[in-house]
Design a protein around this motif. Structure first.
Motif, mmCIF file in Angstrom:
data_model
loop_
_atom_site.group_PDB
_atom_site.id
_atom_site.type_symbol
_atom_site.label_atom_id
_atom_site.label_comp_id
_atom_site.label_asym_id
_atom_site.label_seq_id
_atom_site.Cartn_x
_atom_site.Cartn_y
_atom_site.Cartn_z
ATOM 1 N N GLU A 319 0.826 -1.204 0.000
ATOM 2 C CA GLU A 319 0.000 0.000 0.000
ATOM 3 C C GLU A 319 0.863 1.259 0.000
ATOM 4 O OE1 GLU A 319 -3.644 -0.114 0.459
ATOM 5 O OE2 GLU A 319 -3.448 1.959 -0.214
ATOM 6 N N PHE A 320 1.899 1.273 0.807
ATOM 7 C CA PHE A 320 2.699 2.502 0.928
ATOM 8 C C PHE A 320 4.018 2.405 0.169
ATOM 9 C CE2 PHE A 320 -0.052 2.100 4.662
ATOM 10 C CZ PHE A 320 -0.776 3.270 4.550
ATOM 11 N N ARG A 321 4.150 1.342 -0.590
ATOM 12 C CA ARG A 321 5.357 1.135 -1.403
ATOM 13 C C ARG A 321 6.640 1.296 -0.582
ATOM 14 N NH1 ARG A 321 3.321 -0.394 -5.503
ATOM 15 N NH2 ARG A 321 1.540 0.504 -6.534
ATOM 16 N N LEU A 322 6.641 0.662 0.573
ATOM 17 C CA LEU A 322 7.839 0.669 1.415
ATOM 18 C C LEU A 322 8.585 -0.646 1.218
ATOM 19 C CD1 LEU A 322 6.510 2.039 4.830
ATOM 20 C CD2 LEU A 322 7.898 3.235 3.142
ATOM 21 N N SER A 323 9.844 -0.671 1.602
ATOM 22 C CA SER A 323 10.581 -1.926 1.524
ATOM 23 C C SER A 323 10.047 -2.886 2.583
ATOM 24 C CB SER A 323 12.057 -1.665 1.766
ATOM 25 O OG SER A 323 12.230 -1.276 3.107
ATOM 26 N N ASN A 324 10.384 -4.155 2.431
ATOM 27 C CA ASN A 324 9.932 -5.142 3.400
ATOM 28 C C ASN A 324 10.455 -4.800 4.792
ATOM 29 O OD1 ASN A 324 11.008 -7.967 4.768
ATOM 30 N ND2 ASN A 324 8.917 -8.107 4.016
ATOM 31 N N ARG A 325 11.714 -4.376 4.864
ATOM 32 C CA ARG A 325 12.300 -4.044 6.157
ATOM 33 C C ARG A 325 11.591 -2.885 6.831
ATOM 34 N NH1 ARG A 325 17.599 -5.484 7.585
ATOM 35 N NH2 ARG A 325 18.117 -7.328 6.400
ATOM 36 N N LYS A 326 11.348 -1.831 6.048
ATOM 37 C CA LYS A 326 10.678 -0.664 6.645
ATOM 38 C C LYS A 326 9.268 -1.003 7.076
ATOM 39 C CE LYS A 326 13.094 3.297 4.711
ATOM 40 N NZ LYS A 326 13.319 3.538 3.266
ATOM 41 N N SER A 327 8.542 -1.724 6.232
ATOM 42 C CA SER A 327 7.156 -2.056 6.587
ATOM 43 C C SER A 327 7.143 -2.887 7.860
ATOM 44 C CB SER A 327 6.479 -2.875 5.505
ATOM 45 O OG SER A 327 6.941 -2.537 4.255
ATOM 46 N N ALA A 328 8.030 -3.868 7.930
ATOM 47 C CA ALA A 328 8.058 -4.727 9.120
ATOM 48 C C ALA A 328 8.362 -3.902 10.364
ATOM 49 C CB ALA A 328 9.086 -5.829 8.943
ATOM 50 N N LEU A 329 9.245 -2.926 10.205
ATOM 51 C CA LEU A 329 9.614 -2.097 11.356
ATOM 52 C C LEU A 329 8.422 -1.266 11.834
ATOM 53 C CD1 LEU A 329 12.062 -1.430 13.099
ATOM 54 C CD2 LEU A 329 12.474 0.563 11.641
ATOM 55 N N VAL A 330 7.702 -0.684 10.870
ATOM 56 C CA VAL A 330 6.514 0.098 11.222
ATOM 57 C C VAL A 330 5.530 -0.778 11.997
ATOM 58 C CG1 VAL A 330 4.490 1.283 10.273
ATOM 59 C CG2 VAL A 330 6.737 1.619 9.225
ATOM 60 N N VAL A 331 5.297 -1.977 11.471
ATOM 61 C CA VAL A 331 4.321 -2.874 12.105
ATOM 62 C C VAL A 331 4.789 -3.292 13.498
ATOM 63 C CG1 VAL A 331 3.160 -5.107 11.911
ATOM 64 C CG2 VAL A 331 3.552 -3.727 9.864
ATOM 65 N N SER A 332 6.059 -3.678 13.602
ATOM 66 C CA SER A 332 6.566 -4.104 14.909
ATOM 67 C C SER A 332 6.436 -2.985 15.938
ATOM 68 C CB SER A 332 8.032 -4.527 14.824
ATOM 69 O OG SER A 332 8.157 -5.644 13.989
ATOM 70 N N CYS A 333 6.778 -1.762 15.525
ATOM 71 C CA CYS A 333 6.723 -0.664 16.489
ATOM 72 C C CYS A 333 5.297 -0.366 16.924
ATOM 73 C CB CYS A 333 7.356 0.597 15.907
ATOM 74 S SG CYS A 333 9.124 0.406 15.693
ATOM 75 N N LEU A 334 4.392 -0.271 15.933
ATOM 76 C CA LEU A 334 2.996 0.017 16.272
ATOM 77 C C LEU A 334 2.438 -1.041 17.217
ATOM 78 C CD1 LEU A 334 1.165 1.027 12.971
ATOM 79 C CD2 LEU A 334 1.348 2.343 15.097
ATOM 80 N N ALA A 335 2.647 -2.300 16.850
ATOM 81 C CA ALA A 335 2.084 -3.390 17.637
ATOM 82 C C ALA A 335 2.745 -3.457 19.013
ATOM 83 C CB ALA A 335 2.234 -4.711 16.898
ATOM 84 N N ALA A 336 4.034 -3.141 19.069
ATOM 85 C CA ALA A 336 4.725 -3.216 20.354
ATOM 86 C C ALA A 336 4.178 -2.169 21.332
ATOM 87 C CB ALA A 336 6.225 -3.055 20.168
ATOM 88 N N VAL A 337 3.872 -0.982 20.811
ATOM 89 C CA VAL A 337 3.304 0.058 21.683
ATOM 90 C C VAL A 337 1.974 -0.440 22.268
ATOM 91 C CG1 VAL A 337 2.310 2.377 21.733
ATOM 92 C CG2 VAL A 337 4.457 1.956 20.500
ATOM 93 N N LEU A 338 1.170 -0.996 21.392
ATOM 94 C CA LEU A 338 -0.116 -1.521 21.828
ATOM 95 C C LEU A 338 0.086 -2.610 22.892
ATOM 96 C CD1 LEU A 338 -3.070 -1.142 21.081
ATOM 97 C CD2 LEU A 338 -2.839 -2.998 19.418
ATOM 98 N N ALA A 339 1.039 -3.489 22.628
ATOM 99 C CA ALA A 339 1.293 -4.608 23.536
ATOM 100 C C ALA A 339 1.795 -4.128 24.901
ATOM 101 C CB ALA A 339 2.290 -5.578 22.913
ATOM 102 N N VAL A 340 2.612 -3.075 24.895
ATOM 103 C CA VAL A 340 3.096 -2.547 26.172
ATOM 104 C C VAL A 340 1.908 -2.082 27.016
ATOM 105 C CG1 VAL A 340 4.331 -0.607 27.217
ATOM 106 C CG2 VAL A 340 5.425 -1.954 25.400
ATOM 107 N N PHE A 341 0.984 -1.364 26.370
ATOM 108 C CA PHE A 341 -0.197 -0.910 27.124
ATOM 109 C C PHE A 341 -1.074 -2.086 27.552
ATOM 110 C CE2 PHE A 341 0.921 3.224 25.271
ATOM 111 C CZ PHE A 341 0.879 3.982 26.429
#
Ligand code: PHE
Length: 435
Positions: A319-341
């Motif tokens: 969707e955002f035409r990002l590399s696999n590494r960048k997309s994975a990083l975005v997802v990991s960070c977003l989900a990790a914030v949620l998981a911390v809460f």
């Protein structure tokens, strides 16, 4: 095997026993099995068929097959569900690390049932330790995802899943020798029909979808990597049979122990983490058993986490035409914030309640009991009503080279049976209408 890896995980070993314990045991199991057969299996077939037809991520799959303003957007719901599931699933997956750690550091020896229970509550509500393990879980999942899709996932699933299965069978044998075996088995297998009410049905339905990883686009994404000659009916049968048997095995391991050690079956998400240490503590070489069990459980959760992560990453990437590494990083960070809460919501932030639930419980409830059934409902309506019936049958039978006698029944299930049943369960639970 990767699809089995996604399906088999904490859903079977942690969530199934706790839901069964809270919803009357046998009554829950009965409704759950009915849901797996009538709703789960045809929906799994639908996801895999769509994935292989569209050969793309779960958001794009709907878009590619339809230009309808609503139907072309169903995929977003799945991606969102996966993100929310990552938010609590990783927390529980992290708990398995704590138990591995405790097994090697001698933490489970000489404790009473009460102490196990107390120490779990202390651990899960503390602000640092669980978050540490959660972050470690994210790191591992992240590294596997950026290491490439098929290689990593397949290599890992192939030897981990069979081992877990064997260990569960051995533990079942042990549980059957416990004093509470009879009581435990009759709790799990003797349905008390008067216990079946709308919330038991909703829970059982949600568990069926959650356990088979349905309604979240996971199986669509995985099937998009299938070869043309994969036998879909056989794959679906294998995945659902294995998934359901692991849940049953987990039940047979847990409930005899629950009754033997005087544990409250209705205590919810704590149940398995309080029951298992009791089992291991009475075994010779208990810490070794415990270590291996939690190791395999951690691995089983990782194969599920990978599938959840992959759905969101594949979407962000395209969707955002990002590399696999960048997309994975975005997802990991977003989900990790949620998981911390979510993790904090079991302790210091427990008084922040939404709809009477803390964040952890809310994420679990909303995904399994609302979003996944809804996603599945929309998928079935989409497949049954928007796509051409002969095209569907062509796809499941590999263009007529396979025979599948239930193909026509399946189409009827997609068009009518599943949408109607899920709607009835929702409406019934909302109290708009009582069955
Ligand atoms: N089915 C997985 C389990 O039982 C959880 C899961 C749900 C994975 C949804 C992917 C998507 O543990």
């Amino acid at each position: 095997m990767a699809a089995v890896g996604s399906a088999v995980g904490l859903g079977n070993i942690w969530r199934f026993p706790y839901e069964a314990g809270q919803n009357g045991g046998g009554a829950f199991l009965l409704v759950y099995l009915i849901c797996v057969f009538i709703l789960g299996i045809p929906t799994l077939m639908a996801e895999m068929t769509l994935g292989r037809m569209a050969k793309t991520n779960s958001v794009e799959a709907f878009r590619r097959m339809s230009s309808h303003p609503v139907f072309s957007r169903i995929g977003y719901l799945g991606v969102f569900s996966c993100l929310l599931i990552l938010g609590f699933y990783t927390v529980v997956a992290g708990w398995t690390f704590q138990y591995m750690w405790e097994s090697v550091s001698g933490g489970i020896e000489g404790m009473t049932s009460e102490q196990f229970s107390q120490s779990f509550v202390e651990f899960s509500s503390s602000p640092f330790q669980p978050i540490f393990w959660t972050v470690l879980m994210f790191l591992i999942t992240h590294l596997i995802i950026i290491g490439g899709v098929q290689k990593g996932i397949e290599r890992a699933s192939k030897f981990m899943m069979p081992l877990l299965f064997v260990l569960l069978v051995v533990l079942c044998g042990n549980s059957l020798t416990l004093d509470g075996a009879r009581e435990g088995l009759s709790f799990l297998f003797k349905p008390d029909f008067s216990a079946i009410n709308s919330s038991v049905v909703l829970s059982a339905m949600g568990q069926a979808f959650f356990s088979l990883s349905l309604g979240a686009g996971v199986m669509i994404t995985y099937a998009s990597y299938f070869e043309k000659d994969v036998n879909l009916p056989r794959t679906v049968t294998t995945v659902s049979l294995l998934d359901t048997s692991v849940a049953l095995l987990a039940g047979v391991v847990i409930f005899p122990a629950v009754f033997t050690f005087g544990i409250e079956p209705t205590q919810g998400p704590n149940l398995v983490f309080v029951t298992l240490p009791n089992i291991f503590a009475q075994l010779p070489w208990g810490s070794v058993w415990s270590f291996f069990f939690f190791l395999l459980l951690a691995l089983a959760s990782i194969t599920s986490l990978i599938s959840l992560h992959q759905v969101v990453t594949a979407y962000v990437e395209e969707e955002f035409r990002l590399s696999n590494r960048k997309s994975a990083l975005v997802v990991s960070c977003l989900a990790a914030v949620l998981a911390v809460f979510a993790s904090l919501s079991l302790g210091v932030m427990n008084d922040v309640q939404i709809a009477g639930m803390c964040l952890f419980d809310l994420l679990d409830y909303v995904t399994a009991k609302i979003m996944m059934p809804l996603g599945s409902l929309l998928l079935c309506v989409f497949m049954g009503w928007r796509l051409d019936k002969s095209e569907l049958i062509n796809e499941v039978t590999n263009h007529g080279t396979l025979r599948w006698r239930l193909a026509k029944v399946w189409v009827v299930a997609l068009k009518y049976v599943i949408p109607i049943l899920i709607t009835l369960v929702f409406v019934n639970e909302l109290g708009l209408f009582k069955l």
